[in-house]
Design a protein around this motif. Structure first.
Motif, PDB file in Angstrom:
ATOM      1  N   GLY A 116       0.824  -1.210   0.000  1.00 41.45           N
ATOM      2  CA  GLY A 116       0.000   0.000   0.000  1.00 41.45           C
ATOM      3  C   GLY A 116       0.858   1.260   0.000  1.00 41.45           C
ATOM      4  N   SER A 117       2.043   1.140   0.597  1.00 39.05           N
ATOM      5  CA  SER A 117       2.968   2.291   0.614  1.00 39.05           C
ATOM      6  C   SER A 117       3.765   2.381  -0.674  1.00 39.05           C
ATOM      7  CB  SER A 117       3.951   2.178   1.787  1.00 39.05           C
ATOM      8  OG  SER A 117       3.269   1.955   2.989  1.00 39.05           O
ATOM      9  N   ARG A 118       3.537   1.417  -1.586  1.00 37.16           N
ATOM     10  CA  ARG A 118       4.208   1.382  -2.896  1.00 37.16           C
ATOM     11  C   ARG A 118       5.731   1.346  -2.730  1.00 37.16           C
ATOM     12  NH1 ARG A 118       0.717   2.444  -7.113  1.00 37.16           N
ATOM     13  NH2 ARG A 118       2.362   1.334  -8.222  1.00 37.16           N
TER      14      ARG A 118
ATOM     15  N   TYR B 177       9.441   8.974  -3.917  1.00 31.23           N
ATOM     16  CA  TYR B 177       8.868   9.530  -2.687  1.00 31.23           C
ATOM     17  C   TYR B 177       9.705   8.977  -1.552  1.00 31.23           C
ATOM     18  CZ  TYR B 177       5.116   9.261  -6.097  1.00 31.23           C
ATOM     19  OH  TYR B 177       4.397   9.319  -7.243  1.00 31.23           O
TER      20      TYR B 177
ATOM     21  N   ASN C 213       1.115   7.685   4.197  1.00 29.28           N
ATOM     22  CA  ASN C 213      -0.057   6.864   4.523  1.00 29.28           C
ATOM     23  C   ASN C 213      -1.002   7.531   5.506  1.00 29.28           C
ATOM     24  OD1 ASN C 213       1.088   4.859   2.895  1.00 29.28           O
ATOM     25  ND2 ASN C 213       2.330   4.132   4.611  1.00 29.28           N
TER      26      ASN C 213
ATOM     27  N   MET D 211      -6.372   4.528  -5.348  1.00 32.20           N
ATOM     28  CA  MET D 211      -5.011   4.022  -5.131  1.00 32.20           C
ATOM     29  C   MET D 211      -4.945   2.512  -5.307  1.00 32.20           C
ATOM     30  SD  MET D 211      -3.780   6.306  -1.944  1.00 32.20           S
ATOM     31  CE  MET D 211      -4.065   8.060  -1.991  1.00 32.20           C
TER      32      MET D 211
ATOM     33  N   GLN E 236      -5.068   1.812  -8.955  1.00 35.10           N
ATOM     34  CA  GLN E 236      -3.793   2.191  -9.572  1.00 35.10           C
ATOM     35  C   GLN E 236      -2.730   1.123  -9.297  1.00 35.10           C
ATOM     36  OE1 GLN E 236      -2.908   6.264  -8.730  1.00 35.10           O
ATOM     37  NE2 GLN E 236      -0.923   6.176  -9.762  1.00 35.10           N
TER      38      GLN E 236
ATOM     39  N   TYR F 182      -1.003  10.991  -7.322  1.00 37.49           N
ATOM     40  CA  TYR F 182      -0.126  10.307  -6.359  1.00 37.49           C
ATOM     41  C   TYR F 182      -0.585   8.875  -6.150  1.00 37.49           C
ATOM     42  CZ  TYR F 182       3.238  13.614  -4.450  1.00 37.49           C
ATOM     43  OH  TYR F 182       4.318  14.425  -4.260  1.00 37.49           O
ATOM     44  N   PRO F 183       0.333   7.922  -6.243  1.00 36.03           N
ATOM     45  CA  PRO F 183      -0.083   6.525  -6.058  1.00 36.03           C
ATOM     46  C   PRO F 183      -0.194   6.148  -4.587  1.00 36.03           C
ATOM     47  CG  PRO F 183       2.242   6.615  -6.579  1.00 36.03           C
ATOM     48  CD  PRO F 183       1.759   8.030  -6.609  1.00 36.03           C
ATOM     49  N   LEU F 184       0.205   7.041  -3.702  1.00 40.66           N
ATOM     50  CA  LEU F 184       0.077   6.706  -2.283  1.00 40.66           C
ATOM     51  C   LEU F 184      -0.277   7.971  -1.523  1.00 40.66           C
ATOM     52  CD1 LEU F 184       3.558   6.287  -0.641  1.00 40.66           C
ATOM     53  CD2 LEU F 184       3.276   7.024  -2.987  1.00 40.66           C
ATOM     54  N   SER F 185      -0.682   7.797  -0.273  1.00 42.41           N
ATOM     55  CA  SER F 185      -1.219   8.951   0.431  1.00 42.41           C
ATOM     56  C   SER F 185      -0.115   9.626   1.250  1.00 42.41           C
ATOM     57  CB  SER F 185      -2.420   8.482   1.257  1.00 42.41           C
ATOM     58  OG  SER F 185      -2.175   8.416   2.583  1.00 42.41           O
ATOM     59  N   ILE F 186       0.269  10.804   0.784  1.00 38.75           N
ATOM     60  CA  ILE F 186       1.348  11.556   1.430  1.00 38.75           C
ATOM     61  C   ILE F 186       0.811  12.939   1.779  1.00 38.75           C
ATOM     62  CG2 ILE F 186       3.666  12.508   1.148  1.00 38.75           C
ATOM     63  CD1 ILE F 186       4.299  10.397  -0.845  1.00 38.75           C
ATOM     64  N   SER F 187       1.118  13.376   2.964  1.00 42.88           N
ATOM     65  CA  SER F 187       0.653  14.710   3.357  1.00 42.88           C
ATOM     66  C   SER F 187       1.509  15.771   2.692  1.00 42.88           C
ATOM     67  CB  SER F 187       0.759  14.861   4.869  1.00 42.88           C
ATOM     68  OG  SER F 187       2.134  14.894   5.223  1.00 42.88           O
TER      69      SER F 187
END
Lengths: 387, 555
Positions: free
Chosen positions: A95-97, A194, A205, A216, A219, B7-12
């Motif tokens: 999930g964090s890719r 990232y 996350n 997500m 994707q 964005y493929p992931l959740s980043i603040s």
């Protein structure tokens, strides 16, 4: 240069060649000698890897994921109960890719207590968002490790390399160890898109709303599916440098086969010998060794199997109450054919065997081919081969 | 927090600075230095964890100064103190207690050798003029702390040389005379008016003292010996233990081969016996109670046993036996132990018909001593042989304070030293017209408990032991038995110390804090916990090796 190496030693060589920066692991049979070897090389100063010993597999995956988040190349290895213990963190890593590469050395899941190889541990983690690549020789273990980092760092998803416990992990085979400069040319340093960086703080996350969450997931699914073609591209390049490739699946004498056996992992090496023997006897046997199990190369498998009459699936893991895990995947791939109603699909026979390390002998494999050819169609229940 | 769609992931978009996790919890860790069990037990309240930490850091100057905040004579206490601090040392839950007195001794010796001095000679002292009577540890301790407070002090000593019991009651094999003289010289220097050989009431009247000085500290010790109470003890061949020790090295009472019966079970009895042995006499200690009840310090009993001193317990003298040639010995009776008495010791009763004869050429009594009421100024109350003092050490009205063996305090060097300090602070409060005197310099802190320290950060190691002379060799002279620890051994021993309750900025709390809420403030020697981020997991409290953090519940 060729060396005589066990599967675990080959993996340890690969870690060095891939210039892995962090290894965080916990020992478990039959994986232990991978991280033992790495720890030893680190302690001797022969590896520029930070080895982090940890108190559990849950933590080793958490630690590997955290390392990967900071933008370094990270690796771990485990088996069986250890992999099961990681389950939660496997989802977190995908999930964090994170482009983590992990080796899972197959071992049956208890209870009852058992040390030997079957595919129940890795197949029970098929829905965690990890790519899965099954190896059948020690050479392939090493090569796949190097390819896996390229793959993971391109699609931004973690890769699990799967190898049969003891059959590969503790058995020596000649392995051609690539030259470091060649590997460096093939696998450049990891540049994270990232990363956690105190100089530019972000929270990874954070809570995502349903729409974001679903986007997500989709994707990630689509990115994973891209990995089938991507691995083929990577392998072309690999072939040019190292003169070896394996494909997403391997078709062995399937063109004219009366029965094609579909399998995973090291047993397929034995199957090839059986196929040769049966062909000497005048029985046209064939083999499809699925190397890439996730993403599942359904289209490629269909291209081969839709020309077949009978397919026998060698199931070394069982989803109790449903049947063999691999045969479910094979059947689904055939059913998902866009032209399913207009084409005649092959009959699919499931043979469950090898659980808890039961020896899968050439005689047994011969029986599987012969029973399949003689049967008019599959039973509702899979066939259990217990000797 | 807007995020780019692709964005493929959740980043603040920002970091966690705005994420005040501290609002989640109700537990609040806070910096809370505590009192170590060793310091708690030390009658002199020496800040043991602090000086141990300084020794470990090789900062011996500050280590010495830390000890001298309370006790100006570490060379002496390091040799003769009975170190109750070590009994409560929490390190023994892992292996063995810290050899605190050995490190203290090392620091004292090092400081002297390296020319450290207590006082820098400045101008004249200008405070009120005070008289200190008696130059034992109580008097010296009082002088020292009065000097530090800026008073002018005159010291009177009845004996020709200074030191009191340290000189005349402790033989050289435990405390060499030169060490004593050097330590006294260091403390008293030229800042104290010294009057040795002057006995108040004999050479100067108490009235004179009271008119010349604005305050008095009485530390004359207990000089009145408790007699045997048997017929003929004054005829000869019977001596008091302290009198015996006073001149034992210079002017022996006994001849080689003489059998000496020593009556008592305290340190004096043992020192007499050990001195007799060194004079080639044959000592025998007779004690009326059981061995467990002996008041002598453990180290002393152990060393005497090593030297082969014979001790017979549950024996009381009944009569002195003489013939025309002189003393022959004692008639004695055997005792039986009884239940615990009100004083917490087991009593004894004579066994009828157990009378027997013990041969001896000389008898030494060591039953303890009482305050000499005759040798005290009027207005000072003596009850049961001890001067009565208030909690501040006042022994009467108008600036008269007392300490040491003349009062009922436990009789040890460190107790006497501490009472001297108490007297100095009491006098200071008296002159400043303060109602309340703090008995100690430090504000009472909560005591560290065993479960507040984390011994996982320590691995087992042996307590450092300095070299000691073999018993067979040491009984032929009065030279010192023990050596001082080497610098390496002292540093090693100091590093064994957990430093209970004392923050030495090890950084564990900050290292383990998952929320980066803990930071060390070395400038202020404190730990800051940012409660905007601290969510009260208390890992810092758990991982502090020395119990410096505590938890409060926010309501």
């Amino acid at each position: 240069m060729k060396e005589l190496l066990t599967g675990n030693e080959a993996v340890a060589r690969g870690i060095g060649l891939a210039r892995v920066e962090v290894v965080s692991a916990y020992p478990i049979t039959p994986q232990t000698s991978v991280v033992e070897e790495v720890a030893k090389l680190c302690a001797a100063g022969k590896l520029k890897t930070r080895y982090i010993r940890i108190e559990s597999e849950h933590s080793s995956m958490a630690c590997t994921a955290a390392a990967s988040m900071t933008g370094v190349r990270a690796f771990t290895a485990t088996s069986s109960q250890g992999l099961a213990y990681m389950h939660e963190m496997l989802h977190w890593a995908s999930g964090s890719r994170l482009p983590i590469v992990m080796v899972n050395v197959n071992r049956a899941l208890g209870a009852p207590w058992n040390l030997w190889s079957d595919h129940s541990d890795s197949l029970s983690q098929r829905d965690t968002g990890w790519l899965q690549l099954y190896c059948h020789t020690n050479q392939e273990c090493l090569d796949t490790l190097i390819q896996a980092f390229r793959l993971a760092e391109t699609v931004l998803l973690p890769v699990m390399i799967v190898m049969d416990g003891f059959i590969l992990s503790h058995t020596m085979e000649p392995v051609d160890v690539p030259r470091p400069e060649d590997v460096d040319a093939f696998l450049p340093p990891y540049e994270a898109r990232y990363r956690l960086d105190p100089r530019e703080p972000h929270v990874f996350n954070i809570l995502a709303d349903s729409r974001d969450f679903m986007r997500m997931r989709r994707q990630a699914h689509e990115d994973m599916n891209r990995a089938v073609e991507l691995l083929e591209d990577i392998e072309l390049e690999f072939q040019n440098t190292f003169s070896r490739s394996y494909g997403v699946l391997e078709a062995y004498l399937t063109e004219d086969a009366e029965v094609v056996l579909v399998g995973l992992g090291a047993t397929c090496g034995t199957v090839k010998d059986v196929v040769d023997e049966l062909r000497r006897q005048g029985f046209k046997a064939g083999l499809v060794r699925i190397r890439m199990f996730r993403p599942f190369p359904a289209r490629k498998l269909r291209e081969i199997l839709l020309n077949q009459k009978k397919v026998a699936v060698l199931d070394q893991a069982v989803s109790m109450g449903a049947g063999g895990t691999l045969s479910q995947e094979v059947k689904q791939a055939l059913f998902d054919d866009p032209h399913f109603r207009t084409r005649e699909a092959p009959l699919v026979f499931s043979f469950i065997t090898g659980l808890g390390g039961l020896d899968i002998t050439p005689e047994m494999l011969e029986r599987i081919f012969k029973e399949t050819i003689h049967a008019s169609g599959p039973q509702e229940e899979p066939c259990w081969m217990e000797d | 927090m807007s995020r780019p769609q692709n964005y493929p992931l959740s980043i603040s978009t920002k970091g966690t600075q705005d994420h005040y996790t501290g609002r989640w919890g109700v537990l609040k860790p806070f910096f809370d230095e505590k009192l170590s069990p060793c310091r708690h037990r030390c009658p002199g309240s020496i800040h043991i964890p602090k000086f141990m930490n300084l020794v470990q850091d090789q900062n011996l100057t500050d280590a010495w100064r830390t000890i001298c905040e309370e006790n100006p004579m570490p060379r002496i206490t390091g040799r003769v103190c009975f170190h109750p601090c070590e009994e409560d040392c929490l390190r023994q839950n892992l292996d063995q207690p810290i050899a605190i007195h050995q490190v203290e001794r090392f620091v004292g010796d090092w400081a002297f050798k390296n020319g450290l001095r207590h006082f820098e000679p400045t101008g004249d002292l200008t405070g009120p003029r005070l008289a200190v009577i008696g130059s034992g540890p109580a008097g010296i301790g009082c002088c020292y702390h009065l000097l530090r407070l800026g008073y002018q002090v005159s010291l009177f000593e009845a004996m020709p040389e200074l030191g009191g019991l340290l000189r005349y009651g402790i033989p050289g094999y435990r405390l060499p005379k030169d060490v004593l003289s050097e330590e006294l010289e260091m403390i008293l220097g030229s800042w104290v008016g010294l009057h040795p050989g002057v006995k108040i009431g004999r050479d100067i009247s108490w009235e004179e003292i009271q008119s010349d000085f604005e305050g008095i500290f009485l530390g004359p010790g207990a000089q009145q010996s408790i007699s045997l109470g048997l017929e003929g003890e004054e005829i000869g061949g019977v001596a008091d233990g302290l009198d015996f020790l006073k001149t034992v090295e210079a002017n022996p009472f006994i001849r080689p081969g003489q059998r000496v019966l020593i009556l008592g079970g305290g340190n004096t009895a043992f020192d007499v016996a050990r001195a007799v042995l060194r004079l080639q006499g044959l000592p025998l200690i007779l004690y009326r109670r059981s061995k467990e009840e002996m008041p002598a310090f453990e180290d002393e009993i152990m060393e005497a046993e090593e030297e082969g001193i014979e001790v017979r317990t549950l024996i009381s003298p009944r009569g002195i036996v003489r013939d025309e040639e002189g003393l022959k010995g004692l008639t004695c009776v055997r005792n039986r132990i009884t239940d615990l008495g009100p004083d917490g010791r087991r009593g004894f009763v004579p066994i009828e018909g157990s009378d027997h004869f013990m041969a001896g050429d000389f008898i030494v009594t060591a039953f303890g001593h009482l305050a000499d009421a005759e040798a005290l100024p009027s207005g000072v109350k003596v009850v049961h042989g001890s001067v009565t003092v208030t909690a501040q050490g006042a022994a009467g009205s108008g600036g008269v304070f007392a300490g040491g063996d003349v009062t009922a305090a436990p009789r040890s060097v460190i107790h006497a030293l501490a009472s001297g300090k108490r007297g100095a602070l009491g006098l200071d409060a008296y002159f400043k017209h303060q109602k309340e005197v703090r008995p100690d310099k430090f504000t009472p802190l909560p005591l560290v408990k065993a479960d507040q320290i984390n011994l996982h950060y320590f691995s087992q190691s042996l307590r450092m032991v300095p070299e000691r002379r073999l018993a067979t060799e040491r009984v032929s002279d009065f030279h010192e038995i023990q050596a001082t620890l080497t610098p390496e051994a002292a540093a090693q021993e100091a590093s064994r110390c957990v430093k209970c309750g004392f923050c030495n900025a090890c950084g564990n709390c900050a290292f383990f804090c998952p929320d980066l809420a803990v930071c060390l403030d070395p400038g202020n020697q404190t730990i800051l916990i940012d409660d905007r981020y601290c969510k009260g997991c208390c890992i810092c409290v758990e991982e502090c090796p020395r119990g410096v953090l505590s938890v409060e519940v926010e309501t």
